[in-house]
Design an enzyme around this catalytic site. Sequence first.
Site, short mmCIF file in Angstrom:
data_model
loop_
_atom_site.label_atom_id
_atom_site.label_comp_id
_atom_site.label_asym_id
_atom_site.label_seq_id
_atom_site.Cartn_x
_atom_site.Cartn_y
_atom_site.Cartn_z
N TYR A 52 2.33 6.24 -20.05
CA TYR A 52 0.87 6.67 -19.92
C TYR A 52 0.03 5.71 -20.62
CZ TYR A 52 0.00 11.65 -18.52
OH TYR A 52 -0.29 12.62 -17.94
N GLU A 54 -3.57 5.90 -20.20
CA GLU A 54 -5.44 6.33 -20.43
C GLU A 54 -6.07 5.51 -20.98
OE1 GLU A 54 -5.40 10.46 -21.67
OE2 GLU A 54 -4.82 11.22 -19.79
N ASP A 197 -17.51 0.78 2.45
CA ASP A 197 -16.10 1.09 2.41
C ASP A 197 -15.46 0.28 3.48
OD1 ASP A 197 -13.70 2.46 2.51
OD2 ASP A 197 -14.60 4.53 2.83
N THR A 223 -9.14 0.95 0.31
CA THR A 223 -7.75 1.10 0.26
C THR A 223 -7.06 -0.10 -0.07
OG1 THR A 223 -7.55 1.31 2.43
CG2 THR A 223 -7.61 3.49 1.36
N LYS A 226 -3.90 -0.52 3.73
CA LYS A 226 -4.15 -0.78 5.34
C LYS A 226 -3.78 -2.12 5.50
CE LYS A 226 -6.59 3.91 5.21
NZ LYS A 226 -7.83 4.24 5.45
N ARG A 232 -0.23 2.44 -1.61
CA ARG A 232 -1.17 3.23 -1.43
C ARG A 232 -1.88 3.40 -2.64
NH1 ARG A 232 0.56 5.21 3.29
NH2 ARG A 232 -1.60 6.10 3.41
C1 LIG Z 1 -8.61 5.53 5.17
C2 LIG Z 1 -9.96 5.60 4.50
C3 LIG Z 1 -10.18 6.17 3.52
C4 LIG Z 1 -9.40 7.09 2.43
O1 LIG Z 1 -8.23 6.71 1.91
P1 LIG Z 1 -7.17 7.66 1.47
O2 LIG Z 1 -6.31 6.64 0.95
O3 LIG Z 1 -6.58 8.34 2.77
O4 LIG Z 1 -7.88 8.61 0.83
C5 LIG Z 1 -11.66 6.20 3.23
N1 LIG Z 1 -12.68 5.53 3.81
C6 LIG Z 1 -12.08 4.93 4.84
C7 LIG Z 1 -13.21 3.96 5.78
C8 LIG Z 1 -10.91 4.77 5.27
O5 LIG Z 1 -10.44 4.04 6.48
#
Ligand SMILES: *Cc1c(COP(=O)(O)O)cnc(C)c1O
Length: 446
Positions: A52, A54, A197, A223, A226, A232
Site C-alpha cells: 500500500y 497511498e 489524449d 494509456t 497501446k 495497462r
Molecule cells: C483507449 C483510450 C482511452 C481509454 O483507455 P482505457 O484504458 O480503455 O480506459 C481513452 N482515450 C482514448 C483516445 C483511447 O484510445
Amino acid sequence: MAQNLSSIDPKIYEALKMELKRQREGLEMIPSENFTSLAVMESMGSVLTNKYSEGYPAHRYYGGNQIIDIIEQTAIDRAKQLFGVPHANVQALSGSPANLAVYLTVCKPGDAIMGLNLPDGGHLTHGFKTSITGQIFRSVPYHVKPDGYIDIEEARKLAQENKPKLIWVGYTAYSREVPFKEFAEIADSVGAYLAADISHIAGLVVAGAHESPRDYAHIITTTTHKTMRGPRGALIMVTDKGLKKDPELAERINKTVFPGMQGGPHENVIAGIATSLLEASSQEFKEYGQQIVRNAKALASGLMANGMKIATDGTVNHLMLIDLTPMGKGKGAFAEYALEVAGITVNKNTVPNEQSSPFYPSGVRLGTPALTTRGMKEQEMSLIARIIADACNEVKQYSLPESKEERHAYIARFREETAKNQKLIALRSEVLELCNKFPLYPELGQ
Ligand SMILES: *Cc1c(COP(=O)(O)O)cnc(C)c1O
C-alpha cells in the site's frame, strides 16, 4: 509458464495457456492492442503488488515505502523526460479514469466540454452520451466531414457559441494527423483548457512518427498499453503551457487522482510503466514506431489495390478504417466475424457518413502495432491485405435484416455458416503459417 499456478489453480493455468496459444496463432490487428515485453510482465507480476502506498513519493500515508518511492519516482522522471513535460502523474488506473481526473480538475458539473463524437472516431470519455462524461458535463461534440477529416471550422464555431471549459483532441479511430495546432488556436481563443489524449498514438509521438502535442496542449493524457507497449495504465501530464495557464495545475491533478478518486496506486503496474518507458526511449523503439506507420501505409495500399475502400483513402498513423458501404450498409459485424474465422482479430467500427448504427456499423477498424511488434514488415502486409480482402468477400451475400425481430436468427445462421466456410478455413491456415514464421514469446515455451 508459472509452475505454482499450474498446481494450485489448474483451471486458470489452462486458460492462460490457451490465451497464449490464441495470441500466437492469430493476427492481432485491433489497433489499441500490443504485446508487452517479458521484462514489463516481470515488473508487473512481482512483490510490488503487496504494498500500500497511498500518496506520492516522499509523501505517503503508510510506512515502508522507501523502495516504492524509487520505483514511482523513476516512472515519473522517465515520463517527463520522454514526453518533454514538467509534470507527470503515473497513478491513474487506466485511460478512462485518467481522463475523468482531468475533467474533475478543470471542470464543474454542467460545464460545457467538447470532444470528437464517438461514431466519428472519438473516445467514450470525450463526452459520449453513454459515458458519465456525457452526463455530468454539457457535451458539445464536433465531427468529421464527409471526406473523413476533422471539421475544424465546425469545431471553431461550436467553441465560440458554447465557450467550453475543456476541449479534447486525440482520437481512437482516426487515420490522419491530429490537428493539435488548430485546436490550440480554438481553445486559446475561448480560454478553454486543451487536453490532448494521445492514448492511441503515444508510441508514434515518442518515435517521432507523429507530431507531439506538448507545445499546444495544457494537459496530455495517454494509456500506456497501446502503441506505448507497456502494461495497462495511464499517464496524466501537464505541459509548460499548462503551468503557464495555471501554476497549480500539476498539484491539482495529483489531488484529484489521490485522494480525490483513488486509494492505493498499483505500484506493480507503475514499475511495468517505468520499464516500458525505458524501452520506449531506445533507438530500437524509434524504429519500431516508424515501422508501424510504414506497415499501416503498406496495408492500406494493399487493401485498396484489392478493391477495398479505406476511409480518407489511406493512413498516416497506425490504423485505418475499411469502409464496407460499397458492399451494402451495416456489414462491419459480419466482416469482423469472417475475419475471426480466418484468424484475424479486428473490430467493427462506424465509418464517415455512417448509414447504419454504432452497434451494426459499416466498417472495420484495424491497425499494425501488434503485428509490427512480432517483426512483420511491408511484405507481410501485402499478403495480409489480400487475405483480408478475400475474407471480407465472403460476407457479400449477407445483409442485416431491417426488422429487429429477424436479426437474431439471421445472425445465428450467418455465424453457423461462416464458421464452416471452406474459403475462410483455408485462409486460416495461411494465417497460421505466417504466424509461425514470427514466433511470439518463444521464451515461454509451450
Ligand atoms: C483507449 C483510450 C482511452 C481509454 O483507455 P482505457 O484504458 O480503455 O480506459 C481513452 N482515450 C482514448 C483516445 C483511447 O484510445
